[in-house]
Design an enzyme around this catalytic site. Structure first.
Site, PDB file in Angstrom:
ATOM      1  N   SER A 159      -2.502   5.371  -0.547  1.00  0.00           N
ATOM      2  CA  SER A 159      -3.514   4.335  -0.309  1.00  0.00           C
ATOM      3  C   SER A 159      -4.440   4.797   0.814  1.00  0.00           C
ATOM      4  O   SER A 159      -3.983   5.235   1.870  1.00  0.00           O
ATOM      5  CB  SER A 159      -2.846   3.028   0.115  1.00  0.00           C
ATOM      6  OG  SER A 159      -1.972   2.591  -0.890  1.00  0.00           O
ATOM      7  N   ASN A 169       0.836  -1.194   0.000  1.00  0.00           N
ATOM      8  CA  ASN A 169       0.000   0.000   0.000  1.00  0.00           C
ATOM      9  C   ASN A 169       0.871   1.244   0.000  1.00  0.00           C
ATOM     10  O   ASN A 169       1.224   1.783   1.055  1.00  0.00           O
ATOM     11  CB  ASN A 169      -0.949  -0.017   1.204  1.00  0.00           C
ATOM     12  CG  ASN A 169      -2.017  -1.065   1.032  1.00  0.00           C
ATOM     13  OD1 ASN A 169      -2.969  -0.877   0.269  1.00  0.00           O
ATOM     14  ND2 ASN A 169      -1.837  -2.215   1.688  1.00  0.00           N
ATOM     15  N   GLU A 170       1.214   1.672  -1.182  1.00  0.00           N
ATOM     16  CA  GLU A 170       2.128   2.794  -1.353  1.00  0.00           C
ATOM     17  C   GLU A 170       1.456   4.094  -0.918  1.00  0.00           C
ATOM     18  O   GLU A 170       0.238   4.144  -0.756  1.00  0.00           O
ATOM     19  CB  GLU A 170       2.546   2.886  -2.826  1.00  0.00           C
ATOM     20  CG  GLU A 170       3.288   1.668  -3.342  1.00  0.00           C
ATOM     21  CD  GLU A 170       4.702   1.522  -2.763  1.00  0.00           C
ATOM     22  OE1 GLU A 170       4.986   2.035  -1.670  1.00  0.00           O
ATOM     23  OE2 GLU A 170       5.517   0.863  -3.434  1.00  0.00           O
ATOM     24  N   PRO A 171       2.255   5.161  -0.701  1.00  0.00           N
ATOM     25  CA  PRO A 171       1.681   6.447  -0.315  1.00  0.00           C
ATOM     26  C   PRO A 171       0.491   6.792  -1.206  1.00  0.00           C
ATOM     27  O   PRO A 171       0.553   6.614  -2.424  1.00  0.00           O
ATOM     28  CB  PRO A 171       2.834   7.421  -0.521  1.00  0.00           C
ATOM     29  CG  PRO A 171       4.054   6.586  -0.312  1.00  0.00           C
ATOM     30  CD  PRO A 171       3.712   5.219  -0.828  1.00  0.00           C
ATOM     31  N   THR A 224      10.331   1.888  -3.563  1.00  0.00           N
ATOM     32  CA  THR A 224      10.114   0.455  -3.345  1.00  0.00           C
ATOM     33  C   THR A 224      10.841  -0.346  -4.419  1.00  0.00           C
ATOM     34  O   THR A 224      11.467  -1.376  -4.135  1.00  0.00           O
ATOM     35  CB  THR A 224       8.606   0.150  -3.409  1.00  0.00           C
ATOM     36  OG1 THR A 224       7.958   0.943  -2.420  1.00  0.00           O
ATOM     37  CG2 THR A 224       8.312  -1.313  -3.170  1.00  0.00           C
TER      38      THR A 224
END
Ligand code: GLP
Length: 628
Positions: free
Chosen positions: A164, A160-162, A179
Site C-alpha cells: 500500500s 493496508n497490506e504490504p 492476515t
C-alpha cells in the site's frame, strides 16, 4: 548524547511503553475525553477514527466506563471506522459493524447517524464511488481529530497490506495470507475468512490530526520495531506514521521487546548490568560474532559496545566461563528435579519426589505444542502429572467437523437392530444437524453445538496426551466460563473463572505448575488464562503448597524464548521429538505456527549448540515465573 536523544536516534515515532494495556487504555481514553470536551466547548463535534481487533477493546471498555460513571457524552461525536470485510453485511457476527456495535456503540449515547463504517455489501460496480464518498464525508466534517490504530502481523494499519502506498486512499483491497490466517479462529477456519476488504488508505489515515497506534503482547514486538525504527516502506504500512507530525505508539512491555532500547540497551546508553542483561549481552555477542561464548576475547567486547561490561565484570576469560556455566546449568533432562542428587545448580529442586505437576493448557492444543516432550519426561520419571485444558476450544472447531460427528452418530444410531434404545441418540444427532443448518455458517453456536464441538476437541486432546504417556484420568477439562460465554477478541473474564482455578489448585496442591500466556496479547485466550492463574495463585497465597510451588512458563503460539531468557532447557531425543510430531498430528485444526513447534524446538537446540553448550536433537524451553 543524552539517553533520550540516543533513543530518538533509533525510534522515529514517539513511543510510550506502559506497564500494561489497561493503563495505556486509561491514558488514551482520558485524552479522548479532553478532545471531546474541547471540541464541544468550541461548538464543534469531535471526530474520532475507530479501529477494530482485540487491541482497542480495553480502550473501548474504558470509554464506556467514562460514559456510564463519569457522564462523558458522545452525542456530539462523529466516528469513522478504518475498514470492513468486503462481502459481510452489518449483521454478520464477524463484520466490523457488528463488532463496533457490541464493543462500543451500543453502550454509549452516540447518535446512529454519526457512525460511519465502510459498507461490506456495496455492489462491485459501486465500490469506487462508495470509497470516494467516504473520503469526502471525512473531509466535510473537518477531518479526523484523533485516529486510533492497531497493527496487523504484516505491519498493516487498517487493512493496508504490504504494497500500500503512502498516498493510498479508501479502496477495496485483497487481504494478505498472513492476515487471513490471523483471522482464522474468528471465522472457524482460514477457508471462511473473506478475501477482500474496504479500508481507508495510508494517505487517508495520515490526514488525521493526531494518530495513536496501540499494540499489546510479544507477537506484535517485531512489527512495532520495524514500524518505529525501520525505514519508511510500503512493506510495513505502519512505518508511514514516521511521516506524521503527531503520531504516537502506545505499547505494553511485551510489544516493546524488539525496540533497541529494550533489546540492546547498551547501544542506547549506560546499562545496569543485572545478571539477565549480562546474559542477554553475552548471547547476543556470541551470535553476532558467530563464536561460542568461551571463545570471546577483548576485541569482541570492545567492537560490540560492551567494553563497560568487560571492565565491570571481566576479564573476558572469567566472564565467559561464568556465563557459559549459567547457560549450561539451564540444561536438564530432569524437569521435575533429579531425586537424590545435589540440586545446587539444577533448575528444579530435587525434593519432594515424586512431584504433583499441573500442566495448564489455555486451549486444548497449547501444552502439546509447547511442551509435550517435557510431559513425556515427567511421566517417565514417575511424577504425578495432570494436564488441565482450561477452555474447551470449541470456537475453533469448524461446523463441518461437528456435522461429520453428528452425521456419523445418526448413521450409527439409525442402523441398529434396537431402534428404541437408540432413539435419544437419533434425536440428538438430528437436533445437532438442524441447529447447524439453522444458524448458518457464522451464526452463534447454541449450547448443544458448543458442547459437541468441545467434545470433539476432548477426544483429540486425550489422543495426543496418550502419546505423551498420560492416561485419560490424567486429563481434566475445566471449560472456564469466560470462554464458554465469549467470542475471540472480545472475551470477558469474571470472578467465577478465578474461583474455578482456585478450587482446582487447592484440590491438587501442586509442587510444580507449567503454564503459558505471560507474553501473549492480554486479550487472547492464553493471555487471559495467565492472568486468571496469577489471580488464583494470589487467592491461594495462604495455603502451604502455594509458597513452595514452582511455576514454569512455556511458549505455545508466542515467539519462542531466546537463549538468554531460558531458565530450564529440556533436551529431547530424536525419538521423543518423533513422539511430539505424532502427538501434534492428532489435532484436526492446528495453525501453521503450531505445526512448526517441532522445528522450533530443533532451532532451540541449534542455538544452544552455536553457543558452544551441547548438541541435542531438540530442546523445549521454560522460563521461571518470578512473582511480582
Ligand atoms: C485487522 C484490522 C486492523 C487491526 C488488526 C490487528 O487486520 N483490520 O485494524 O489492527 O486486525 O488485530 P488485533 O488487534 O486483534 O491484533
Amino acid at each position: 548524547m543524552s539517553i533520550r536523544s540516543a533513543t530518538e536516534a533509533y525510534e522515529k515515532i514517539p513511543t510510550v511503553i506502559f506497564a500494561d494495556s489497561a493503563k495505556a487504555a486509561r491514558t488514551l481514553a482520558e485524552e479522548v475525553k479532553s478532545i471531546i470536551e474541547a471540541r464541544n466547548r468550541a461548538g464543534k463535534a469531535a471526530v474520532l477514527g475507530m479501529a477494530t481487533g482485540s487491541t482497542p477493546v480495553p480502550f473501548y471498555r474504558e470509554l464506556i466506563r467514562l460514559h456510564k460513571e463519569e457522564g462523558v457524552s458522545f452525542k456530539n461525536v462523529i466516528t469513522f471506522n478504518l475498514d470492513e470485510y468486503y462481502g459481510l453485511g452489518a449483521d454478520h457476527p464477524e463484520s466490523y459493524a457488528k463488532f463496533m456495535a457490541e464493543q462500543l456503540f451500543d453502550h454509549i449515547d452516540i447518535p446512529k447517524e454519526n457512525i460511519n463504517i465502510p459498507s461490506g455489501t456495496v455492489p462491485g460496480d459501486q465500490v469506487f464511488a462508495h470509497c470516494r464518498q467516504y473520503e469526502e464525508k471525512i473531509e466535510s466534517v473537518g477531518g479526523i481529530d484523533l485516529q486510533i490504530l492497531g497493527i496487523g502481523r504484516t505491519g498493516h494499519i487498517g487493512f493496508n497490506e504490504p504494497g500500500s502506498s503512502r498516498d493510498s486512499l479508501t479502496r477495496r483491497i485483497t487481504l494478505d495470507r498472513v492476515t487471513r490466517q490471523d483471522a482464522a479462529s474468528d471465522f472457524r477456519g482460514e477457508q471462511n475468512v473473506p478475501h477482500f476488504a474496504i479500508t481507508m488508505g495510508v494517505g487517508t489515515i495520515l490526514r488525521a490530526k493526531k494518530l495513536v497506534l496501540m499494540a499489546w503482547g510479544e507477537n506484535k514486538a517485531a512489527m512495532v520495531a520495524k514500524a518505529v525504527e525501520g525505514p519508511m516502506t510500503e512493506v510495513v504500512s505502519a512505518s508511514f506514521l514516521q511521516d506524521h507530525a503527531d503520531a504516537r505508539f502506545f505499547i505494553d512491555s511485551g510489544a516493546s521487546r524488539e525496540l533497541t532500547r529494550i533489546k540492546l540497551p547498551w547501544l542506547v546508553g549506560p546499562t545496569s548490568w543485572t545478571p539477565r542483561e549480562t546474559r542477554r549481552a553475552m548471547v547476543w555477542q556470541a551470535f553476532k560474532t558467530q563464536r561460542p561464548v568461551l571463545k570471546l576475547v577483548d576485541e569482541h567486547y570492545n567492537e560490540n559496545g560492551l567494553s563497560d561490561l568487560l571492565s565491570e565484570q571481566g576479564p573476558a576469560y572469567q566472564l565467559n566461563i561464568r556465563i557459559f556455566n549459567q547457560l549450561q546449568h539451564t540444561i536438564t533432562g530432569w524437569p521435575g528435579g533429579k531425586p537424590d542428587e545435589d540440586d545446587t545448580y539444577r533448575p528444579e529442586r530435587a525434593r519432594p519426589y515424586p512431584k504433583r505437576c499441573l500442566v495448564f493448557s489455555p486451549e486444548p492444543q497449547d501444552a502439546v505444542v509447547g511442551m509435550s516432550g517435557t510431559i513425556d519426561r515427567l511421566v517417565e520419571q514417575g511424577h504425578d502429572v495432570h494436564l488441565i485444558a482450561l477452555t474447551s476450544g470449541s470456537l475453533r472447531v469448524p461446523d463441518s467437523e461437528a456435522g461429520k460427528f453428528a452425521g456419523t452418530l445418526l448413521e450409527l444410531a439409525s442402523n441398529t437392530s434396537r431402534p428404541d434404545a437408540w432413539a435419544p441418540q437419533v434425536d440428538y444427532a438430528r437436533e445437532a444437524l438442524a441447529l447447524l443448518e439453522a444458524k448458518g455458517e457464522f451464526g452463534e453456536d447454541p449450547p448443544l453445538l458448543r458442547q459437541l464441538k468441545g467434545l470433539i476437541l476432548r477426544g483429540e486432546l486425550r489422543d495426543a496426551a496418550h502419546t505423551a504417556g498420560l492416561a485419560d484420568d490424567r486429563v481434566t477439562f475445566l471449560d472456564l466460563p469466560f470462554y464458554e460465554q465469549g467470542r475471540y477478541r472480545r472475551f470477558k473474564s469474571t470472578q467465577a473463572d478465578i474461583d474455578a482455578l482456585s478450587r482446582l489448585l487447592t484440590e491438587y496442591k501442586p509442587h510444580q505448575i507449567y503454564t503459558t500466556g505471560d507474553a501473549a496479547d492480554p486479550s487472547s485466550v492464553a493471555g487471559i488464562c495467565f492472568r486468571l492463574l496469577v489471580a488464583a495463585l494470589q487467592a491461594c497465597a495462604g495455603e502451604e503448597f502455594a509458597g513452595s510451588c514452582s511455576v514454569w512458563l512455556y511458549r505455545g503460539k508466542e515467539r519462542p524464548l531466546e537463549p538468554h531468557e531460558i531458565d530450564m532447557a529440556v533436551p529431547l531425543s530424536p525419538l521423543q521429538l518423533e513422539r511430539k510430531e505424532n502427538a501434534l498430528s492428532r489435532y484436526g485444526a492446528l495453525s501453521s505456527l503450531e505445526k512448526e513447534a517441532p522445528e522450533a524446538s530443533r532451532e532451540n537446540a541449534r542455538l544452544y549448540d552455536a553457543l558452544g553448550l551441547a548438541e541435542y536433537e531438540a530442546i523445549e524451553s521454560f522460563q521461571r515465573w518470578r512473582r511480582a
